[in-house]
Design a protein around this motif. Structure first.
Motif, PDB file in Angstrom:
ATOM      1  N   VAL A   1       0.839  -1.205   0.000  1.00 24.39           N
ATOM      2  CA  VAL A   1       0.000   0.000   0.000  1.00 24.39           C
ATOM      3  C   VAL A   1       0.874   1.254   0.000  1.00 24.39           C
ATOM      4  O   VAL A   1       0.611   2.221  -0.727  1.00 24.39           O
ATOM      5  N   SER A   2       1.944   1.235   0.792  1.00 20.37           N
ATOM      6  CA  SER A   2       2.840   2.391   0.844  1.00 20.37           C
ATOM      7  C   SER A   2       3.453   2.659  -0.534  1.00 20.37           C
ATOM      8  O   SER A   2       3.490   3.804  -1.000  1.00 20.37           O
TER       9      SER A   2
ATOM     10  N   SER B   1       0.700   4.004  -2.883  1.00 18.24           N
ATOM     11  CA  SER B   1       0.172   5.331  -2.557  1.00 18.24           C
ATOM     12  C   SER B   1       1.229   6.424  -2.733  1.00 18.24           C
ATOM     13  O   SER B   1       0.870   7.587  -2.905  1.00 18.24           O
TER      14      SER B   1
ATOM     15  N   LEU C   1      -7.230  -0.741  -4.219  1.00 22.57           N
ATOM     16  CA  LEU C   1      -6.309  -1.589  -3.450  1.00 22.57           C
ATOM     17  C   LEU C   1      -5.773  -0.829  -2.238  1.00 22.57           C
ATOM     18  O   LEU C   1      -5.693  -1.373  -1.134  1.00 22.57           O
ATOM     19  N   ILE C   2      -5.426   0.446  -2.433  1.00 22.58           N
ATOM     20  CA  ILE C   2      -4.899   1.260  -1.332  1.00 22.58           C
ATOM     21  C   ILE C   2      -5.925   1.333  -0.205  1.00 22.58           C
ATOM     22  O   ILE C   2      -5.593   1.262   0.975  1.00 22.58           O
ATOM     23  N   ARG C   3      -7.209   1.422  -0.567  1.00 22.17           N
ATOM     24  CA  ARG C   3      -8.248   1.547   0.455  1.00 22.17           C
ATOM     25  C   ARG C   3      -8.606   0.210   1.101  1.00 22.17           C
ATOM     26  O   ARG C   3      -8.991   0.153   2.255  1.00 22.17           O
TER      27      ARG C   3
ATOM     28  N   LEU D   1      -6.726  -2.923   1.112  1.00 21.58           N
ATOM     29  CA  LEU D   1      -5.678  -3.694   1.801  1.00 21.58           C
ATOM     30  C   LEU D   1      -5.313  -2.996   3.096  1.00 21.58           C
ATOM     31  O   LEU D   1      -5.250  -1.776   3.152  1.00 21.58           O
ATOM     32  N   ASP D   2      -5.086  -3.753   4.161  1.00 23.09           N
ATOM     33  CA  ASP D   2      -4.532  -3.094   5.345  1.00 23.09           C
ATOM     34  C   ASP D   2      -3.348  -3.899   5.861  1.00 23.09           C
ATOM     35  O   ASP D   2      -2.504  -4.289   5.087  1.00 23.09           O
TER      36      ASP D   2
END
Lengths: 362, 362
Positions: free
Chosen positions: A133-134, A137, A199-201, A203-204
């Motif tokens: 994610v990093s 983003s 995906l950014i939103r 995936l955690d």
């Protein structure tokens, strides 16, 4: 069929599914979410043709079966429920949703009306979800929004031995974010920028398992499975256009620089590509802009290095502000002469690099 | 001409002026703000034809004169300034704005290009500004947005001996808010709803002085003067249509009722005017709605009073939620049979009354 489930868990999962499933579609089946009841879980699935999602929530389930329901209405009802717990009772035609003093009976649709989706069980790759994610983003902003060249509306994911890298460019600027971790896969993929945003939103934390299939990337976390349709075409060879030496480099506070550029750029015109001019000399970066309303300037103190005593360069202010926006501490900007691109890096995090092509000076 | 002024005070005043002065206009003079420099004050003025504003900020001023500048650009620059203090240096052609390491030179326009505005000095009426804002903000929602009947797009202000009242209606619902205070004026005015919104945002604590002039209402606080153009036409006589007796009244928590109605209304259709049905009996209000997606219901416990044991009535859910929205504690709803309107009041604050015409039942 009867289900007892936590309202908040149900709302969270539906929130993810609703981001993918369109509220309205010329294909009415596409706006449905499929519910599959199995032992101890409710499994939701849906698609927007570019992305498929399946997300599960732990629940007390009596009975089994599959039904479909319009995703948006179901999500609205669940978010509005008054109680902490929800009871669902389903037959072939209706789902009764009871919570506190409230109850609703939603019309069901046969599960065969919802899109047919399949997920591979064979996921051999693996990355830390937070790191992926990093990476995505940090670079998302640099992808093109207009269709200047279709492939630029995607984000490239380079999966190779010993490295994982996300790259985006619109031809005028580029950003990459490099992870030292290895996914175990070897592939160059281009994901649509819209899918990257989801995906950014979605995936955690935790681990995301990966597989590259026919025209798609499959991803799986402990409770969610996703397929992302890949873009066709190949991303240009960007590494050879990144300059390796620069006459002048400056280091300064990223946020202060970004604010100064934005402030000065208030006088820049759209007709000049939102142009700001920079002149670096004696440890000071002088930023100026000019347009129909007037002209403005601001001096920013920088730590200056390099083989030459001064340099003048002009940028689209928005590109510069975007390039610096992922950074919270210092930014090091290596400036080129003439039409060669300049490069911004984070001195604390060598994984991030942004490159901006300058505007012509003089 | 030179001015020293606080950035925050300047930004606040320009924020008010920018709400009135249009960013773009087919009449370019209308997007200008006029700056008048006088001893110890900068005075800004502008207009959108429906409202004139003049707002002053205390400042160290050397010299005097008048210039004009595009309001939006000036506001953007001032909000972005890096320092707490601002220095303005003006000649006939340019205004230099310096704050911290930043400076800008804005092109000036001759003050004669800005709209000519005059304010009366003769303000004989007076109200508490907070009370006037409270009255206007309680009823604003009930004004019409579409032009079903032009006068309904305004808010009526009744200024009479011993009473001040704001009233709005769109023909299907009505709200009034009654103040016991007297303005000292006697007039019935209708203000455009858009201007009322700006008054709500611009007026704050303290006293507002008032005068009714030729087609306009003049308002003045300690630092701001306003003219609001009045709407022509007369507001219908609404008091005679407010019923005085009701078969059933219920009292309950306003927020809980509003949430229950919104939740149930998720199943209501636009084709049925967002209809919710209510049935009151034995201290319970049963709320139901039905539409293409299904049907829903919720029971709300109420304190029931009145001459009859039960009543059924249907409303547009949005009208009911809007009517209850200004209330923070309890709401008392007096329900009528058939097509007569129902009335909502705040048991703690008799100044507020809302009336909603029901939808036909059966």
């Amino acid at each position: 069929m009867k289900v007892h489930v936590s309202k908040n868990q149900l709302a969270d999962v539906l929130g993810h599914v609703e981001r993918i499933v369109p509220a309205r579609s010329s294909n009415p089946g596409l706006s449905l979410v499929k519910l599959a009841l199995s032992e101890n879980a409710l499994v939701f699935s849906g698609s927007n043709m570019d992305m498929d999602i399946e997300s599960r929530v732990t629940a007390d389930v009596v009975g089994e079966g599959q039904v479909a329901v319009p995703a948006q209405v179901f999500g609205q009802v669940v978010r509005a429920l008054p109680g902490d717990q929800v009871e669902l009772s389903l037959d072939d035609k209706e789902m009764e949703i009871v919570s506190g003093a409230y109850s609703t009976r939603l019309q069901l649709v046969d599960a065969s009306q919802a899109p047919t989706i399949s997920f591979t069980e064979d996921l051999e790759g693996e990355l830390d979800a937070g790191q992926l994610v990093s990476a995505l983003s940090h670079v998302r902003y640099a992808a093109a929004t207009a269709d200047y060249q279709a492939i630029f509306r995607g984000v490239k994911l380079e999966l190779a031995d010993g490295r994982t890298r996300a790259v985006a460019s619109d031809g005028f600027r580029l950003a990459y974010y490099h992870l030292d971790s290895t996914s175990g896969l070897s592939a160059n993929l281009v994901l649509p920028a819209r899918s990257v945003e989801e995906l950014i939103r979605i995936l955690d934390d935790g681990t995301v398992r990966l597989a590259v299939g026919e025209g798609q990337l499959a991803l799986a976390t402990s409770d969610t499975r996703l397929n992302v349709k890949l873009m066709e075409g190949s991303f240009p060879d960007y590494e050879r256009v990144i300059p390796s030496s620069f006459p002048v480099s400056v280091t300064t506070d990223a946020k202060a620089l970004s604010e100064a550029v934005s402030r000065v750029a208030l006088m820049a015109d759209r007709t000049t590509n939102n142009r700001v001019d920079m002149f670096v000399k004696d440890g000071t970066m002088q930023i100026t802009a000019e347009g129909g309303f007037g002209r403005s300037q601001e001096a920013v103190t920088v730590n200056q290095q390099g083989s030459e005593p001064e340099i003048a360069v002009a940028f689209n202010a928005k590109y510069l502000v975007d390039a610096v926006s992922p950074l919270s501490g210092q930014v090091c900007i290596s400036l080129s002469r003439d039409t060669a691109p300049s490069v911004m890096v984070d001195p604390e995090n060598p994984g991030y690099l942004a490159m901006v092509v300058p505007l012509r000076t003089g």
